[in-house]
Design a protein around this motif. Structure first.
Motif, mmCIF file in Angstrom:
data_model
loop_
_atom_site.group_PDB
_atom_site.id
_atom_site.type_symbol
_atom_site.label_atom_id
_atom_site.label_comp_id
_atom_site.label_asym_id
_atom_site.label_seq_id
_atom_site.Cartn_x
_atom_site.Cartn_y
_atom_site.Cartn_z
ATOM 1 N N PHE A 178 0.823 -1.206 0.000
ATOM 2 C CA PHE A 178 0.000 0.000 0.000
ATOM 3 C C PHE A 178 0.859 1.260 0.000
ATOM 4 C CE2 PHE A 178 -3.563 -2.668 0.469
ATOM 5 C CZ PHE A 178 -4.730 -1.922 0.375
ATOM 6 N N ASN A 179 1.922 1.283 0.805
ATOM 7 C CA ASN A 179 2.788 2.463 0.823
ATOM 8 C C ASN A 179 3.395 2.726 -0.547
ATOM 9 O OD1 ASN A 179 2.211 2.922 3.491
ATOM 10 N ND2 ASN A 179 4.203 2.293 4.256
ATOM 11 N N LYS A 180 3.776 1.685 -1.254
ATOM 12 C CA LYS A 180 4.349 1.857 -2.594
ATOM 13 C C LYS A 180 3.285 2.359 -3.574
ATOM 14 C CE LYS A 180 7.497 1.392 -5.807
ATOM 15 N NZ LYS A 180 8.637 2.287 -5.878
ATOM 16 N N ILE A 181 2.107 1.759 -3.577
ATOM 17 C CA ILE A 181 1.033 2.117 -4.509
ATOM 18 C C ILE A 181 0.493 3.518 -4.211
ATOM 19 C CG2 ILE A 181 -1.290 1.516 -5.338
ATOM 20 C CD1 ILE A 181 1.012 -0.426 -6.217
ATOM 21 N N TYR A 182 0.384 3.878 -2.952
ATOM 22 C CA TYR A 182 -0.169 5.171 -2.553
ATOM 23 C C TYR A 182 0.906 6.256 -2.460
ATOM 24 C CZ TYR A 182 -4.855 3.467 -1.231
ATOM 25 O OH TYR A 182 -6.135 2.960 -1.234
ATOM 26 N N ASP A 183 2.149 5.935 -2.755
ATOM 27 C CA ASP A 183 3.299 6.813 -2.525
ATOM 28 C C ASP A 183 3.085 8.251 -2.979
ATOM 29 O OD1 ASP A 183 5.911 7.526 -1.785
ATOM 30 O OD2 ASP A 183 6.628 7.151 -3.811
ATOM 31 N N SER A 184 2.658 8.460 -4.186
ATOM 32 C CA SER A 184 2.534 9.825 -4.713
ATOM 33 C C SER A 184 1.101 10.356 -4.655
ATOM 34 C CB SER A 184 3.037 9.859 -6.157
ATOM 35 O OG SER A 184 2.230 9.009 -6.951
ATOM 36 N N SER A 185 0.241 9.691 -3.916
ATOM 37 C CA SER A 185 -1.171 10.073 -3.906
ATOM 38 C C SER A 185 -1.506 11.189 -2.925
ATOM 39 C CB SER A 185 -2.032 8.855 -3.566
ATOM 40 O OG SER A 185 -1.831 8.490 -2.207
ATOM 41 N N GLY A 186 -0.673 11.377 -1.923
ATOM 42 C CA GLY A 186 -0.985 12.348 -0.878
ATOM 43 C C GLY A 186 -1.951 11.807 0.163
ATOM 44 N N ILE A 187 -2.348 10.559 0.029
ATOM 45 C CA ILE A 187 -3.281 9.938 0.971
ATOM 46 C C ILE A 187 -2.484 9.317 2.111
ATOM 47 C CG2 ILE A 187 -5.018 8.129 1.272
ATOM 48 C CD1 ILE A 187 -5.689 8.531 -1.753
ATOM 49 N N GLU A 188 -2.852 9.657 3.345
ATOM 50 C CA GLU A 188 -2.180 9.109 4.517
ATOM 51 C C GLU A 188 -2.839 7.795 4.915
ATOM 52 O OE1 GLU A 188 -1.516 11.789 7.776
ATOM 53 O OE2 GLU A 188 -1.486 13.501 6.411
ATOM 54 N N LEU A 189 -1.991 6.809 5.235
ATOM 55 C CA LEU A 189 -2.486 5.489 5.610
ATOM 56 C C LEU A 189 -1.988 5.108 6.991
ATOM 57 C CD1 LEU A 189 -1.728 3.595 2.271
ATOM 58 C CD2 LEU A 189 -3.929 4.519 3.005
ATOM 59 N N SER A 190 -2.829 4.428 7.731
ATOM 60 C CA SER A 190 -2.415 3.761 8.961
ATOM 61 C C SER A 190 -2.943 2.334 8.878
ATOM 62 C CB SER A 190 -2.922 4.497 10.204
ATOM 63 O OG SER A 190 -4.327 4.569 10.196
ATOM 64 N N TYR A 191 -2.435 1.471 9.736
ATOM 65 C CA TYR A 191 -2.719 0.046 9.610
ATOM 66 C C TYR A 191 -3.159 -0.542 10.938
ATOM 67 C CZ TYR A 191 -0.316 0.878 5.278
ATOM 68 O OH TYR A 191 0.031 1.397 4.056
ATOM 69 N N ALA A 192 -4.124 -1.444 10.847
ATOM 70 C CA ALA A 192 -4.606 -2.167 12.020
ATOM 71 C C ALA A 192 -4.493 -3.658 11.757
ATOM 72 C CB ALA A 192 -6.053 -1.786 12.318
ATOM 73 N N ALA A 193 -3.930 -4.362 12.720
ATOM 74 C CA ALA A 193 -3.689 -5.799 12.597
ATOM 75 C C ALA A 193 -4.774 -6.591 13.320
ATOM 76 C CB ALA A 193 -2.315 -6.147 13.166
ATOM 77 N N ALA A 194 -5.686 -7.137 12.552
ATOM 78 C CA ALA A 194 -6.769 -7.935 13.133
ATOM 79 C C ALA A 194 -6.218 -9.260 13.646
ATOM 80 C CB ALA A 194 -7.849 -8.185 12.089
ATOM 81 N N PRO A 195 -6.567 -9.646 14.859
ATOM 82 C CA PRO A 195 -6.098 -10.929 15.389
ATOM 83 C C PRO A 195 -6.567 -12.086 14.506
ATOM 84 C CG PRO A 195 -7.157 -9.610 17.097
ATOM 85 C CD PRO A 195 -7.419 -8.921 15.790
ATOM 86 N N SER A 196 -5.720 -13.093 14.427
ATOM 87 C CA SER A 196 -6.051 -14.274 13.626
ATOM 88 C C SER A 196 -5.568 -15.518 14.375
ATOM 89 C CB SER A 196 -5.364 -14.184 12.256
ATOM 90 O OG SER A 196 -3.965 -14.349 12.410
ATOM 91 N N HIS A 197 -5.545 -16.636 13.685
ATOM 92 C CA HIS A 197 -5.034 -17.885 14.242
ATOM 93 C C HIS A 197 -3.529 -17.831 14.484
ATOM 94 C CE1 HIS A 197 -3.953 -18.135 10.019
ATOM 95 N NE2 HIS A 197 -3.029 -18.992 10.389
ATOM 96 N N PHE A 198 -2.852 -16.868 13.887
ATOM 97 C CA PHE A 198 -1.392 -16.769 13.886
ATOM 98 C C PHE A 198 -0.872 -16.329 15.250
ATOM 99 C CE2 PHE A 198 2.542 -14.369 12.762
ATOM 100 C CZ PHE A 198 3.250 -15.409 12.183
ATOM 101 N N SER A 199 0.176 -16.987 15.713
ATOM 102 C CA SER A 199 0.803 -16.632 16.983
ATOM 103 C C SER A 199 2.193 -16.074 16.711
ATOM 104 C CB SER A 199 0.894 -17.872 17.875
ATOM 105 O OG SER A 199 1.638 -17.581 19.023
ATOM 106 N N GLU A 200 2.449 -14.860 17.211
ATOM 107 C CA GLU A 200 3.737 -14.205 16.979
ATOM 108 C C GLU A 200 4.876 -14.808 17.786
ATOM 109 O OE1 GLU A 200 3.933 -9.857 16.934
ATOM 110 O OE2 GLU A 200 1.760 -9.949 17.230
#
Length: 190
Positions: free
Chosen positions: A139-161
């Motif tokens: 997303f950062n690469k695709i939106y790079d020149s768009s001027g749109i600010e992005l933030s990210y939220a990590a939804a819990p899943s089956h995955f254990s860190e």
């Protein structure tokens, strides 16, 4: 050796090195490297929910307020359908369906087009925890020149860190590292 054999041999060697590099990177960085959570607190102009994970849309509800547009990427998948969004309490007028995305790259390109068309300046991107590193890179690469600010939220899943690795964790981590490598090559090299 013919030119075709040289190209084939070079391709095989590159593929083997990429796989070995990915596996080595996985053992050095571990599972937690895959997870990025910006812990967003501010309201964004829109919420983008990526298809592919059952808990993503329900997790996005933490930031949803009536009047906040929710872009459902690949809205034909069960977890990101209009019907599911309505069941969770998202107002019909806030739902923006994008039915064509088939991967993280097209999630980014098609949602960017929607964001620009609607004049939105910021978005919260919601995906599964193990998928956030690749999502943010793409997303950062695709939106790079768009001027749109992005933030990210990590939804819990089956995955254990951390802790003991289940078979599912192992498969998810190795798979995600391979995809991350492929996306990196595609986005930044080719």
């Amino acid at each position: 050796m013919t030119k075709l054999k040289k190209v084939l041999l070079t391709s095989i060697i590159c593929l083997v090195l990429m796989v070995l590099g990915t596996i080595l990177t996985f053992f050095i960085l571990g599972r937690s490297f895959l997870v990025i959570d910006d812990n967003p607190e501010e309201n964004a102009d829109a919420i983008i929910v990526l298809s592919g994970g059952a808990g993503r849309l329900s997790y996005a509800m933490q930031w949803y307020e009536p009047g906040t547009p929710v872009i459902l990427t690949n809205s034909t998948k069960y977890a990101t359908t209009r019907e599911h969004a309505l069941e969770l309490g998202i107002d019909s007028s806030d739902i923006i369906e994008e039915p064509e995305a088939e991967d993280t790259y097209t999630n980014a390109t098609l949602s960017r087009a929607i964001m620009q068309e609607k004049g939105f300046n910021s978005a919260l991107v919601v995906t599964s925890d193990y998928h956030t590193r690749r999502t943010k890179m793409t997303f950062n690469k695709i939106y790079d020149s768009s001027g749109i600010e992005l933030s990210y939220a990590a939804a819990p899943s089956h995955f254990s860190e951390d802790g003991p690795m289940s078979r599912s964790d192992h498969f998810t981590a190795v798979s995600e590292y391979l995809k991350l490598s492929g996306y990196w090559l595609t986005l930044f090299i080719f």
